[in-house]
Write a protein that holds these residues in place. Structure first.
Motif, mmCIF file in Angstrom:
data_model
loop_
_atom_site.group_PDB
_atom_site.id
_atom_site.type_symbol
_atom_site.label_atom_id
_atom_site.label_comp_id
_atom_site.label_asym_id
_atom_site.label_seq_id
_atom_site.Cartn_x
_atom_site.Cartn_y
_atom_site.Cartn_z
ATOM 1 N N THR A 1 0.852 -1.213 0.065
ATOM 2 C CA THR A 1 -0.178 0.028 0.099
ATOM 3 C C THR A 1 1.015 1.214 -0.035
ATOM 4 O O THR A 1 2.015 1.082 0.223
ATOM 5 N N GLY A 2 0.232 2.272 -0.250
ATOM 6 C CA GLY A 2 0.856 3.647 -0.241
ATOM 7 C C GLY A 2 1.447 3.992 1.069
ATOM 8 O O GLY A 2 2.692 4.529 1.452
ATOM 9 N N GLY A 3 0.738 3.238 2.154
ATOM 10 C CA GLY A 3 1.199 3.626 3.552
ATOM 11 C C GLY A 3 2.317 2.780 3.865
ATOM 12 O O GLY A 3 3.326 3.299 4.586
ATOM 13 N N GLN A 4 2.317 1.581 3.227
ATOM 14 C CA GLN A 4 3.714 0.674 3.568
ATOM 15 C C GLN A 4 4.882 1.429 2.878
ATOM 16 O O GLN A 4 5.839 1.395 3.498
ATOM 17 N N ILE A 5 4.546 2.118 1.788
ATOM 18 C CA ILE A 5 5.655 2.649 1.128
ATOM 19 C C ILE A 5 6.417 3.847 1.678
ATOM 20 O O ILE A 5 7.497 3.990 1.723
ATOM 21 N N ARG A 6 5.237 4.398 2.197
ATOM 22 C CA ARG A 6 5.694 5.817 3.085
ATOM 23 C C ARG A 6 6.424 5.482 4.343
ATOM 24 O O ARG A 6 7.574 6.199 4.548
ATOM 25 N N LYS A 7 6.226 4.423 4.752
ATOM 26 C CA LYS A 7 7.033 3.906 6.007
ATOM 27 C C LYS A 7 8.484 3.311 5.781
ATOM 28 O O LYS A 7 9.365 3.530 6.493
ATOM 29 N N LEU A 8 8.698 2.908 4.541
ATOM 30 C CA LEU A 8 10.103 2.834 4.015
ATOM 31 C C LEU A 8 10.927 3.938 3.698
ATOM 32 O O LEU A 8 11.967 3.890 3.804
ATOM 33 N N PHE A 9 10.337 5.213 3.793
ATOM 34 C CA PHE A 9 11.073 6.314 3.396
ATOM 35 C C PHE A 9 10.724 7.342 4.433
ATOM 36 O O PHE A 9 9.980 8.374 3.997
#
Length: 219
Positions: free
Chosen positions: A90-98
Motif C-alpha cells: 500500500t501507499g502507507g507501507q511505501i511511506r514507512k520505507l522512506f
C-alpha cells in the motif's frame, strides 16, 4: 492446477527460451542443432526450479514442442496462472520505507500488474530522486537516491539489457566500525530509466540484491 511458483524474472527466462525455440524453428535447417536448441531451452527453464512438481515439470518441458508463433503465444499465456505476484503493498507501507521523505510521491499502484514486477521503481523529477522497493521474501526494502539522466543507451546492471539508463546514487547505510561521525559513502549504478522495461527484461536477481546490500547493508 498446481500452486503459483514462477516469479517474474523466472517467467522472463522461460518466455525468452520459448522465443529462442521459435526463432530456431524458423531459421535452423539441421534437425540435430534444432533439437539441441529445444532441449537447451528446456534445461534453462527447468533448472530455475529445484523442487518442481510433476505438473510443473511437464508445463515447462513442453517448451520443446513449440513450432509456430501461435503455439509460442499460447505457451507463454499458459504460464500466467502460475505467476507469483510481487507482494501486495500500500501507499502507507511505501511511506514507512522512506520516513524522512515527508513529501514522498507514491506511484499509481492501481495501474501496476504485480505479476510482472520483480521490483518497484519510480522517479520524482521535481526532487531529482529515484526510489526502489524490493521484497526479499520476508519484508519490503526501500532505496532512495539521486538519479542523473544519461541520455544514452547502455547495459543496465539489473537486467543486463541495452536500454535508456539513469545513474542511481544512494547513500550507503552501513558504516565501517571505526568510521568518523561525518563518514559518507555514495553507491551508484546505471539502471533502466523505465522500470517497466527493466522488469520485462530482468532474468536474475543476484545483481539487484548485491546492489541493495551495498546500499542498505542487508538484503
Amino acid at each position: 492446477m498446481c500452486q503459483p511458483f514462477i516469479r517474474n524474472y523466472q517467467y522472463n527466462v522461460i518466455r525468452q527460451q520459448a522465443e529462442s525455440v521459435l526463432r530456431a524453428t524458423r531459421s535452423v535447417g539441421d534437425p540435430k542443432i534444432l533439437d539441441s536448441v529445444r532441449y537447451g531451452a528446456q534445461l534453462k527453464a527447468t533448472e530455475l526450479f529445484p523442487d518442481l512438481t510433476d505438473k510443473g515439470k511437464a508445463l515447462l518441458e513442453s517448451v520443446t514442442e513449440l513450432r509456430t508463433a501461435d503455439e509460442c503465444h499460447a505457451y507463454v499465456q499458459a504460464l500466467e496462472p502460475y505467476l507469483v505476484p510481487f507482494p501486495p503493498i500500500t501507499g502507507g507501507q511505501i511511506r514507512k520505507l522512506f520516513p524522512k521523505n515527508k513529501k514522498l510521491k507514491i506511484p499509481d499502484l492501481s495501474g501496476i500488474d504485480f505479476r510482472y514486477i520483480t521490483y518497484l521503481s519510480w522517479t520524482d523529477i521535481s526532487t531529482g530522486k529515484m526510489f526502489i522497493v524490493y521484497h526479499n521474501g520476508e519484508q519490503f526494502l526501500g532505496l532512495e537516491g539521486r538519479f542523473t539522466a544519461t541520455n544514452k543507451k547502455s547495459y543496465c546492471f539489473a537486467c543486463n539489457r541495452y536500454e535508456e539508463l539513469v545513474l542511481f546514487s544512494g547513500v550507503a547505510k552501513k558504516r565501517p566500525a571505526q568510521a568518523s561521525s561525518d563518514y559518507y559513502k555514495s553507491v551508484g549504478h546505471y539502471v533502466c530509466a523505465d522500470g517497466r522495461a527493466c522488469n520485462n527484461n530482468i532474468t536474475a536477481i543476484a545483481s539487484l540484491e548485491k546492489f541493495i546490500h551495498s546500499v542498505l547493508g542487508r538484503v
